[in-house]
Design a protein around this motif. Structure first.
Motif, mmCIF file in Angstrom:
data_model
loop_
_atom_site.group_PDB
_atom_site.id
_atom_site.type_symbol
_atom_site.label_atom_id
_atom_site.label_comp_id
_atom_site.label_asym_id
_atom_site.label_seq_id
_atom_site.Cartn_x
_atom_site.Cartn_y
_atom_site.Cartn_z
ATOM 1 N N LEU A 46 0.832 -1.309 0.030
ATOM 2 C CA LEU A 46 0.176 -0.088 -0.116
ATOM 3 C C LEU A 46 0.906 1.328 -0.070
ATOM 4 O O LEU A 46 0.456 2.032 -0.677
ATOM 5 N N GLN A 47 1.817 1.197 0.631
ATOM 6 C CA GLN A 47 2.715 2.428 0.703
ATOM 7 C C GLN A 47 3.330 2.780 -0.618
ATOM 8 O O GLN A 47 3.449 3.895 -1.086
ATOM 9 N N ALA A 52 3.564 6.143 -5.210
ATOM 10 C CA ALA A 52 3.589 6.464 -6.849
ATOM 11 C C ALA A 52 2.491 7.332 -7.207
ATOM 12 O O ALA A 52 2.648 7.942 -8.141
ATOM 13 N N ALA A 53 1.216 7.083 -6.490
ATOM 14 C CA ALA A 53 0.052 7.932 -7.043
ATOM 15 C C ALA A 53 0.384 9.381 -6.823
ATOM 16 O O ALA A 53 -0.061 10.413 -7.540
ATOM 17 N N THR A 54 1.050 9.543 -5.713
ATOM 18 C CA THR A 54 1.175 11.107 -5.086
ATOM 19 C C THR A 54 2.345 11.744 -6.052
ATOM 20 O O THR A 54 2.357 12.903 -6.425
ATOM 21 N N THR A 59 -5.108 9.833 -8.900
ATOM 22 C CA THR A 59 -5.644 9.257 -7.836
ATOM 23 C C THR A 59 -5.111 7.678 -7.868
ATOM 24 O O THR A 59 -4.895 7.200 -8.940
ATOM 25 N N PRO A 60 -5.043 7.167 -6.555
ATOM 26 C CA PRO A 60 -4.435 5.871 -6.472
ATOM 27 C C PRO A 60 -5.508 4.744 -7.141
ATOM 28 O O PRO A 60 -6.531 5.071 -7.500
ATOM 29 N N ASP A 61 -4.847 3.659 -7.635
ATOM 30 C CA ASP A 61 -5.662 2.637 -8.189
ATOM 31 C C ASP A 61 -6.588 2.065 -7.256
ATOM 32 O O ASP A 61 -6.384 2.119 -6.002
ATOM 33 N N VAL A 80 -5.750 4.880 3.900
ATOM 34 C CA VAL A 80 -5.620 5.270 2.503
ATOM 35 C C VAL A 80 -5.874 6.833 2.304
ATOM 36 O O VAL A 80 -5.219 7.688 1.631
ATOM 37 N N ALA A 81 -7.343 7.149 2.833
ATOM 38 C CA ALA A 81 -7.646 8.439 2.791
ATOM 39 C C ALA A 81 -6.762 9.212 3.257
ATOM 40 O O ALA A 81 -6.410 10.544 2.829
#
Length: 351
Positions: A46-47, A52-54, A59-61, A80-81
């Motif tokens: 998750l990290q 990677a999204a940031t 937006t994250p997958d 996550v939020a």
């Protein structure tokens, strides 16, 4: 219409004490992946996904969290939020029984919002099918009119991340499961990890407690943090009422009072096992017959009781039904039926 003069219709307002209890419940949940205990592999995955999204400013997958109840799926959705700095919208599968229910939720999302759907496998099929297009293209089709005059109007959605939680991932249709960019499988906790969970909870409760007492609780909570926190609060209550501090004596007293034995079996677990052992000579016995014998729904026995009994080796599932193991006979201090004895539990009503 509510009559304010009717005492039975009086509105119960939260008290400062209830507010404090709710605040404690919220405080028990870790606020970041660094605070989250256990599930090291899932945390690392998750990290990476969130960082990677940031870096890519997107937006994250979509994320699917699968595993037994009480292991932290809702907490991870909140994390996550929190770590992506985005708002969180929470719903549940049973609450989404029509495509219109889902359309109302999706159309009100703001860009980048995290949508958490608990027990996602219990969504209605029309809503699931609408979710396919929404997850892939951020678009839904709204049907207007009926019959030959019905038309489909496309509605664009703000980009969002869906976090789905399920205790039975096998019930998810393949098209929905395949649209999640990442699927995390949460595992039961080791006793050392549960001790860490309990140390943190005891600090939040301001409860002085021996490490040996924490280890005793950790060994009886079925590998589940939610149960660990619940048992710790019962030990706190026992120590408060009876005095003597929260030591091993308080742990044994509280857990004996609440029918939790040294393996973590509760009343229903023991009733299921003793029924199989004493009434059906250890089995095999079919699910429906077993459920009727203990006075519970078959789904409760299958989804709540059996997984833990199978995991700790007290019960096995065979094509002819449920069978107690040698460990079960030993744990309950009973003698198995003599070889060649016809089992009363030879009931072939399927799994």
């Amino acid at each position: 219409m509510i009559d304010p003069a009717d005492p039975s219709m009086a509105i119960v307002r939260p008290t400062p004490e209830s507010d404090a209890e709710l605040a404690f419940e919220g405080a028990l949940r870790p606020k970041s992946l660094a605070e989250f205990v256990g599930q090291a592999k899932v945390r690392a995955q998750l990290q990476l996904l969130l960082q990677a999204a940031t870096l890519q400013n997107r937006t994250p997958d979509h994320i699917l969290l699968a595993g037994p109840p009480g292991l932290g799926k809702t907490t991870l959705a909140m994390i996550v939020a929190e770590e992506s700095g985005r708002p969180l919208r929470m719903s549940s599968g049973p609450a989404i029984q029509h495509a219109g229910d889902l359309a109302a939720v999706l159309s009100s999302l703001v860009p980048g919002e995290i949508l958490f759907i608990d027990e996602i496998h219990r969504m209605a099929r029309p809503a699931e099918e609408m979710l396919y297009l929404a997850m892939e293209d951020f678009r839904i089709d709204i049907m207007v009119g009926k019959g030959a005059g019905a038309t489909s109007i496309p509605l664009d959605l703000a980009p969002f991340t869906l976090v789905g939680a399920t205790t039975r991932s096998g019930l998810l249709p393949n098209p929905l499961r395949d649209r999640f960019g990442f699927t995390a499988h949460l595992e039961f906790y080791a006793e050392s990890e549960l001790e860490q969970v309990l140390v943190r909870a005891a600090a939040l409760l301001d409860l002085p407690i021996d490490r040996s007492a924490l280890a005793e609780i950790a060994g009886r909570c079925r590998g589940t943090p939610r149960i660990a926190n619940r048992l710790l609060r019962r030990v706190r209550d026992y120590a408060l009422v009876y005095g003597g501090g929260a030591g091993l004596g308080a742990v044994h007293g509280a857990l004996d009072l609440y029918d939790v034995d040294e393996l973590g079996l509760d009343r229903l677990d023991r009733e299921v096992m003793t029924t199989i052992l004493t009434r059906f000579d250890g089995g095999p016995v079919g699910l429906s017959t077993l459920a009727v014998s203990v006075g519970e729904e078959a789904e409760t026995v299958e989804s709540v009781v059996e997984p833990f009994l199978v995991r700790i080796g007290l019960l096995t599932r065979t094509p002819r039904g449920r069978v107690a193991t040698r460990l079960a006979w030993k744990h309950f201090g009973l003698q198995s039926a003599a070889p060649g004895t016809v089992s009363l539990g030879l009931d072939i009503d399927g799994l």
